[in-house]
Write an enzyme that holds these catalytic residues in place. Structure first.
Site, PDB file in Angstrom:
ATOM      1  N   CYS A 229       0.858  -1.198   0.000  1.00 51.74           N
ATOM      2  CA  CYS A 229       0.000   0.000   0.000  1.00 51.74           C
ATOM      3  C   CYS A 229       0.892   1.244   0.000  1.00 51.74           C
ATOM      4  CB  CYS A 229      -0.915   0.010   1.216  1.00 51.74           C
ATOM      5  SG  CYS A 229      -1.860   1.554   1.328  1.00 51.74           S
TER       6      CYS A 229
ATOM      7  N   GLY B   8      -3.385  -3.238 -13.101  1.00 50.95           N
ATOM      8  CA  GLY B   8      -2.958  -1.862 -13.358  1.00 50.95           C
ATOM      9  C   GLY B   8      -3.461  -1.368 -14.699  1.00 50.95           C
TER      10      GLY B   8
END
Ligand code: SIN
Length: 305
Positions: free
Chosen positions: A130, A243
């Site tokens: 993260c 992504g």
């Protein structure tokens, strides 16, 4: 009749097709995750779950930028214990569940993995990447030895395959992937978001309360493809591409670079859960038109040219 199959096997986890939602997107409730599955995903991925409930960062936590979205949510979640019943409900509805999870320490990662594994998830996705880390936790996944250690600790308690989700915000992602593989990872998810920021020129200050956030969406895709490409050259375990997947062409690009499946995030916010069905149908047509019988027939093909 066509013998074509869209099913994939990721480290023993058999999915009806190679798509999932990216962690965080619609992953906060059972009914929303069920909608993701009904929209056509092969499995669903929960919001990243930690040892205790977290509120996350203050607003604004999200801003649209050219080519994508910046988020700095700060890992808000109801806690792993709360989600046990949600996981059991989803399993009862026939939905394959991947639980994304995190901790501030290796012990916390192991404890949360244990809780979620016992709840009956089909796989665990270890989020050591993260970008919106908060004071009490660093990014374990920025170092290959830490990644190896946290993966090994989780593997000791996991009853299911463990996917390790990596960050693109490192010098050499393949080195980190190697660390995860040494720790016993069953697959790599590549990649999490890219750190960026946006500035309000009238207020003359950063837009996000956290100043920086993680960039997702089409602008991230070339970076994520490069990550998958490099990891595929380095490790022997499967890769899940993530992504900027917006359509079937994007998904096929990831498969050709070496991914065995893809996760879709920002596009779900823009196009709804129907995006899964559209991507899956596009992959089916691509395989059919080009004479392939299975998804795995095209995994990594771009490396052979
Ligand atoms: C966040 O909650 O800040 C984003 C989670 C992630 O990118 O892993």
């Amino acid at each position: 009749m066509s013998q074509l199959s869209l099913a994939v096997d990721i480290a023993g986890l058999r999915l009806r097709n190679p798509t999932m939602n990216a962690a965080g997107v619609l992953g906060i409730s059972g009914p929303l995750l069920k909608r993701v599955y009904e929209g056509g995903a092969g499995a669903v991925v929960t919001k990243s779950l930690g040892p205790v409930p977290r509120e996350g960062h203050h607003n604004p936590t999200l801003v649209t930028v050219e080519g994508g979205v910046l988020n700095a949510m700060g890992l808000p979640n109801p806690g792993a214990d709360y989600f046990v019943d949600v996981i059991r409900w989803l399993k009862g509805e026939g939905v394959p569940v991947v639980a994304s999870f995190f901790g501030a320490t290796i012990e916390e990662f192991r404890d949360v993995a244990c809780t979620l594994s016992d709840a009956g998830v089909d796989a665990l996705e270890l989020n050591c990447s993260c970008p919106n880390v908060v004071e009490e936790m660093g990014m374990l996944g920025a170092d290959c030895l830490n990644t190896e250690a946290v993966t090994a600790a989780v593997k000791e308690v996991a009853k299911t395959p463990v996917f390790v989700k990596l960050s693109p915000n490192v010098t050499d992602i393949s080195e980190i992937a190697r660390g995860a593989e040494r720790g016993g990872a069953d697959a790599i998810t590549a990649c999490n978001t890219l750190i960026g920021m946006a500035v309000d020129v009238d207020m003359r200050r950063p837009i996000l309360a956290n100043t920086t956030g993680g960039l997702s969406g089409p602008a991230l895709k070339p970076v994520a493809l490069r990550c998958v490409w490099e990891i595929a050259k380095t490790v022997d375990i499967p890769i899940i591409g993530c992504g900027g997947v917006t359509n079937w062409r994007d998904a096929v690009e990831f498969l050709l670079c070496g991914a065995s499946a893809v996760e879709i995030g920002t596009a779900v916010m823009e196009r709804g859960v129907e995006v899964f069905g559209m991507v899956v149908e596009g992959i089916r047509s691509y395989l059919e038109v080009n004479g392939f019988k299975e998804v795995k027939d095209i995994v990594g093909l771009a490396h052979e040219t």
